[in-house]
Design a protein around this motif. Structure first.
Motif, PDB file in Angstrom:
ATOM      1  N   ALA A 273       0.827  -1.208   0.000  1.00  0.00           N
ATOM      2  CA  ALA A 273       0.000   0.000   0.000  1.00  0.00           C
ATOM      3  C   ALA A 273       0.859   1.255   0.000  1.00  0.00           C
ATOM      4  O   ALA A 273       0.604   2.206  -0.754  1.00  0.00           O
ATOM      5  CB  ALA A 273      -0.931  -0.016   1.208  1.00  0.00           C
ATOM      6  N   VAL A 274       1.902   1.271   0.836  1.00  0.00           N
ATOM      7  CA  VAL A 274       2.782   2.443   0.909  1.00  0.00           C
ATOM      8  C   VAL A 274       3.589   2.588  -0.380  1.00  0.00           C
ATOM      9  O   VAL A 274       3.752   3.692  -0.923  1.00  0.00           O
ATOM     10  CB  VAL A 274       3.716   2.336   2.134  1.00  0.00           C
ATOM     11  N   GLY A 280       1.357  12.537  -1.130  1.00  0.00           N
ATOM     12  CA  GLY A 280       0.092  13.219  -0.923  1.00  0.00           C
ATOM     13  C   GLY A 280      -1.065  12.267  -0.700  1.00  0.00           C
ATOM     14  O   GLY A 280      -2.155  12.700  -0.299  1.00  0.00           O
ATOM     15  N   GLY A 281      -0.851  10.990  -0.946  1.00  0.00           N
ATOM     16  CA  GLY A 281      -1.901   9.998  -0.748  1.00  0.00           C
ATOM     17  C   GLY A 281      -1.888   9.443   0.672  1.00  0.00           C
ATOM     18  O   GLY A 281      -1.052   9.806   1.505  1.00  0.00           O
ATOM     19  N   GLY A 282      -2.806   8.545   0.939  1.00  0.00           N
ATOM     20  CA  GLY A 282      -2.913   7.970   2.266  1.00  0.00           C
ATOM     21  C   GLY A 282      -3.153   6.476   2.244  1.00  0.00           C
ATOM     22  O   GLY A 282      -3.617   5.919   1.239  1.00  0.00           O
ATOM     23  N   VAL A 283      -2.810   5.845   3.351  1.00  0.00           N
ATOM     24  CA  VAL A 283      -3.036   4.416   3.556  1.00  0.00           C
ATOM     25  C   VAL A 283      -3.793   4.259   4.871  1.00  0.00           C
ATOM     26  O   VAL A 283      -3.371   4.812   5.896  1.00  0.00           O
ATOM     27  CB  VAL A 283      -1.721   3.630   3.610  1.00  0.00           C
ATOM     28  N   THR A 284      -4.891   3.538   4.836  1.00  0.00           N
ATOM     29  CA  THR A 284      -5.713   3.334   6.032  1.00  0.00           C
ATOM     30  C   THR A 284      -5.769   1.848   6.351  1.00  0.00           C
ATOM     31  O   THR A 284      -6.102   1.034   5.487  1.00  0.00           O
ATOM     32  CB  THR A 284      -7.140   3.865   5.824  1.00  0.00           C
ATOM     33  N   VAL A 285      -5.438   1.518   7.590  1.00  0.00           N
ATOM     34  CA  VAL A 285      -5.511   0.140   8.072  1.00  0.00           C
ATOM     35  C   VAL A 285      -6.625   0.067   9.105  1.00  0.00           C
ATOM     36  O   VAL A 285      -6.599   0.806  10.100  1.00  0.00           O
ATOM     37  CB  VAL A 285      -4.178  -0.309   8.695  1.00  0.00           C
ATOM     38  N   THR A 286      -7.586  -0.787   8.863  1.00  0.00           N
ATOM     39  CA  THR A 286      -8.676  -0.967   9.818  1.00  0.00           C
ATOM     40  C   THR A 286      -8.773  -2.433  10.212  1.00  0.00           C
ATOM     41  O   THR A 286      -8.504  -3.319   9.400  1.00  0.00           O
ATOM     42  CB  THR A 286     -10.027  -0.515   9.232  1.00  0.00           C
ATOM     43  N   ALA A 287      -9.153  -2.662  11.439  1.00  0.00           N
ATOM     44  CA  ALA A 287      -9.353  -4.022  11.942  1.00  0.00           C
ATOM     45  C   ALA A 287     -10.565  -4.014  12.854  1.00  0.00           C
ATOM     46  O   ALA A 287     -10.722  -3.092  13.675  1.00  0.00           O
ATOM     47  CB  ALA A 287      -8.118  -4.502  12.699  1.00  0.00           C
ATOM     48  N   ARG A 302      -6.373  -0.174   2.897  1.00  0.00           N
ATOM     49  CA  ARG A 302      -6.874   0.623   1.771  1.00  0.00           C
ATOM     50  C   ARG A 302      -5.870   1.720   1.450  1.00  0.00           C
ATOM     51  O   ARG A 302      -5.329   2.368   2.346  1.00  0.00           O
ATOM     52  CB  ARG A 302      -8.234   1.211   2.123  1.00  0.00           C
ATOM     53  N   ASP A 303      -5.616   1.933   0.148  1.00  0.00           N
ATOM     54  CA  ASP A 303      -4.652   2.964  -0.236  1.00  0.00           C
ATOM     55  C   ASP A 303      -5.185   3.806  -1.386  1.00  0.00           C
ATOM     56  O   ASP A 303      -6.183   3.459  -2.018  1.00  0.00           O
ATOM     57  CB  ASP A 303      -3.311   2.327  -0.635  1.00  0.00           C
ATOM     58  N   ASP A 304      -4.505   4.929  -1.632  1.00  0.00           N
ATOM     59  CA  ASP A 304      -4.833   5.828  -2.733  1.00  0.00           C
ATOM     60  C   ASP A 304      -3.852   5.643  -3.879  1.00  0.00           C
ATOM     61  O   ASP A 304      -3.533   6.602  -4.597  1.00  0.00           O
ATOM     62  CB  ASP A 304      -4.782   7.294  -2.260  1.00  0.00           C
ATOM     63  N   GLY A 305      -3.358   4.407  -4.054  1.00  0.00           N
ATOM     64  CA  GLY A 305      -2.297   4.151  -5.007  1.00  0.00           C
ATOM     65  C   GLY A 305      -2.755   4.005  -6.444  1.00  0.00           C
ATOM     66  O   GLY A 305      -3.867   4.386  -6.820  1.00  0.00           O
ATOM     67  N   ILE A 306      -1.889   3.356  -7.222  1.00  0.00           N
ATOM     68  CA  ILE A 306      -2.103   3.257  -8.668  1.00  0.00           C
ATOM     69  C   ILE A 306      -3.188   2.261  -9.035  1.00  0.00           C
ATOM     70  O   ILE A 306      -3.668   2.238 -10.162  1.00  0.00           O
ATOM     71  CB  ILE A 306      -0.787   2.889  -9.387  1.00  0.00           C
ATOM     72  N   GLY A 307      -3.595   1.415  -8.100  1.00  0.00           N
ATOM     73  CA  GLY A 307      -4.644   0.447  -8.363  1.00  0.00           C
ATOM     74  C   GLY A 307      -4.181  -0.733  -9.205  1.00  0.00           C
ATOM     75  O   GLY A 307      -3.061  -0.759  -9.726  1.00  0.00           O
ATOM     76  N   ALA A 357      -9.261  -0.743  -8.886  1.00  0.00           N
ATOM     77  CA  ALA A 357      -9.358  -0.387 -10.298  1.00  0.00           C
ATOM     78  C   ALA A 357      -8.155   0.474 -10.625  1.00  0.00           C
ATOM     79  O   ALA A 357      -7.680   1.240  -9.769  1.00  0.00           O
ATOM     80  CB  ALA A 357     -10.653   0.370 -10.589  1.00  0.00           C
ATOM     81  N   GLU A 358      -7.652   0.346 -11.814  1.00  0.00           N
ATOM     82  CA  GLU A 358      -6.440   1.079 -12.178  1.00  0.00           C
ATOM     83  C   GLU A 358      -6.662   2.582 -12.030  1.00  0.00           C
ATOM     84  O   GLU A 358      -7.620   3.152 -12.554  1.00  0.00           O
ATOM     85  CB  GLU A 358      -6.027   0.743 -13.604  1.00  0.00           C
ATOM     86  N   GLY A 359      -5.760   3.212 -11.269  1.00  0.00           N
ATOM     87  CA  GLY A 359      -5.834   4.648 -11.044  1.00  0.00           C
ATOM     88  C   GLY A 359      -6.747   5.061  -9.921  1.00  0.00           C
ATOM     89  O   GLY A 359      -6.889   6.265  -9.649  1.00  0.00           O
ATOM     90  N   HIS A 360      -7.366   4.103  -9.236  1.00  0.00           N
ATOM     91  CA  HIS A 360      -8.337   4.455  -8.196  1.00  0.00           C
ATOM     92  C   HIS A 360      -8.062   3.758  -6.863  1.00  0.00           C
ATOM     93  O   HIS A 360      -8.973   3.547  -6.067  1.00  0.00           O
ATOM     94  CB  HIS A 360      -9.756   4.124  -8.673  1.00  0.00           C
ATOM     95  N   GLY A 361      -6.836   3.382  -6.618  1.00  0.00           N
ATOM     96  CA  GLY A 361      -6.492   2.806  -5.333  1.00  0.00           C
ATOM     97  C   GLY A 361      -6.886   1.341  -5.205  1.00  0.00           C
ATOM     98  O   GLY A 361      -7.509   0.753  -6.095  1.00  0.00           O
ATOM     99  N   THR A 362      -6.520   0.781  -4.051  1.00  0.00           N
ATOM    100  CA  THR A 362      -6.740  -0.647  -3.793  1.00  0.00           C
ATOM    101  C   THR A 362      -7.171  -0.844  -2.349  1.00  0.00           C
ATOM    102  O   THR A 362      -6.683  -0.155  -1.444  1.00  0.00           O
ATOM    103  CB  THR A 362      -5.456  -1.456  -4.049  1.00  0.00           C
TER     104      THR A 362
END
Length: 379
Positions: A273-274, A280-287, A302-307, A357-362
């Motif tokens: 994710a990182v 400028g993006g973020g990574v959220t870990v929830t449990a 969950r991340d704001d990455g390349i997807g 989805a590509e360009g929309h994070g994972t």
């Protein structure tokens, strides 16, 4: 003229047997042939023996017995009055036949016995070859796993030394470095860390295949584990301009799991994710614990990455597979991260789902039963 056996219509039964691809012989209760197809004599190697309707079955039994090694022809017995029985027979010519005997009844009346014979010599040879190939592939896979694990282990020691000296050089107590020197040291450190991470991935991936200890399931609190993983990842994420957050519930029922496997899986998700999230993006870990049909724990990274392109959602869980957009960009890796997650989830009888989805994070969602996999609890 030989009388047709009672209860069996010879022309009809003869036509049926000719349509059967196996060697077939129908013997009446009176010990005489009702019908036989040409394949029977060929498969059994008894060409020239009388198989016509009404012929005695005794010469057929004797001819077949002569095809078997160490068989007393005089005690071969008749081809009738037998129970359902299947057997594989090795003939003197080296072939192997599969033979079955099926009684033919009409109510309480025994009408005869149907013999079916098939030459399975080529089939057995193929199966033997297949088993040899499987054994060979298994040995190659174990050799590959052992080589990868040994190589990874040998690489980790010198890489750890490089990383240690990088930290010592960067420490002000060791002396002041110029801006260019600090950049050099930082470049060395990043390269060594990437290689160290790859070696770790290979080592963990093949540890089980090379005889590692079985999973050690025990109750644990996922909170401290996740807190430590996020704390370890935050410095690297911060340098890349990525914000990492952790959402944990206050009430945390225990989860029966193998701590090492769970840590490797969650660390792989967090590292991915990182790595794939731009500045400028973020990574959220929830449990959170859940209580559906059975209680369990759900972990979501969950991340704001390349997807990940949708057509690669299943394939990326295979070792050494990376999505095309990951291969094109400046994202080093071996393609082992999600395979580590997949293996850990299977070991814990859980599920893993990928939303991307590509360009929309994972977002990767892992759900594990709170009681652990079957058989992991106390005996």
């Amino acid at each position: 003229m030989t009388a047709e056996p009672r209860g069996l219509h010879a022309p009809y039964s003869d036509a049926v047997l000719r349509a059967i691809p196996l060697g077939a012989l129908l013997v009446g209760e009176d010990g005489r042939v009702v019908a036989a197809n040409p394949q029977f004599a060929t498969v059994c190697g008894i060409e020239g023996v009388d198989l016509s309707t009404g012929a005695s079955a005794e010469p057929i039994a004797e001819a077949m017995a002569r095809q078997l090694p160490d068989v007393d022809v005089a005690k071969a017995g008749a081809l009738r009055g037998q129970f359902v029985r299947k057997a594989e027979l090795r003939l003197v010519d080296g072939r192997t036949l599969r033979r079955s005997r099926q009684p033919i009844d009409a109510g309480d009346t025994r009408l005869g016995v149907l013999w079916l014979v098939e030459d399975i010599t080529d089939q057995l040879r193929y199966e033997d070859d297949l088993h040899r190939h499987i054994d060979t592939l298994g040995e190659l896979a174990r050799d590959r796993a052992e080589f990868a694990a040994r190589t990874s282990h040998e690489l980790r020691t010198p890489l750890a030394t490089v990383l240690t000296f990088c930290e010592l050089l960067a420490d002000p107590a060791a002396g002041t470095l110029t801006v260019a020197q600090r950049e050099y040291v930082d470049t060395i450190r990043r390269g060594a860390q990437r290689m160290h991470d790859m070696a770790d991935g290979l080592l963990h991936r093949y540890a089980q295949a090379t005889g590692a200890a079985p999973p050690a399931y025990a109750p644990l609190d996922p909170g401290p584990l996740l807190t430590r993983l996020v704390a370890d990842t935050t410095p690297l994420a911060t340098r890349g301009g990525v914000f990492v957050s952790l959402d944990l519930p206050a009430a945390r029922p225990p989860l029966v799991a193998d701590a090492d496997q769970l840590e490797r899986a969650l660390a792989a998700l967090l590292d991915n994710a990182v790595k794939f999230t731009p500045a400028g993006g973020g990574v959220t870990v929830t449990a959170r614990p859940y209580d559906d049909a059975a209680p369990g724990w759900e972990f979501v990274v969950r991340d704001d990455g390349i997807g990940i392109p949708k057509e690669f959602h299943e394939e990326v869980f295979t070792e050494f597979v990376r999505a095309p957009n990951a291969r094109r960009g400046p994202y080093p890796g071996t393609g082992l991260g999600l395979s580590v997650v997949r293996d850990a989830v299977r070991q814990h009888a859980g599920t893993v789902a990928l939303h991307s989805a590509e360009g929309h994070g994972t977002a990767v969602e892992v759900r594990l039963p709170a009681a652990g996999p079957p058989g992991s609890g106390p005996a």
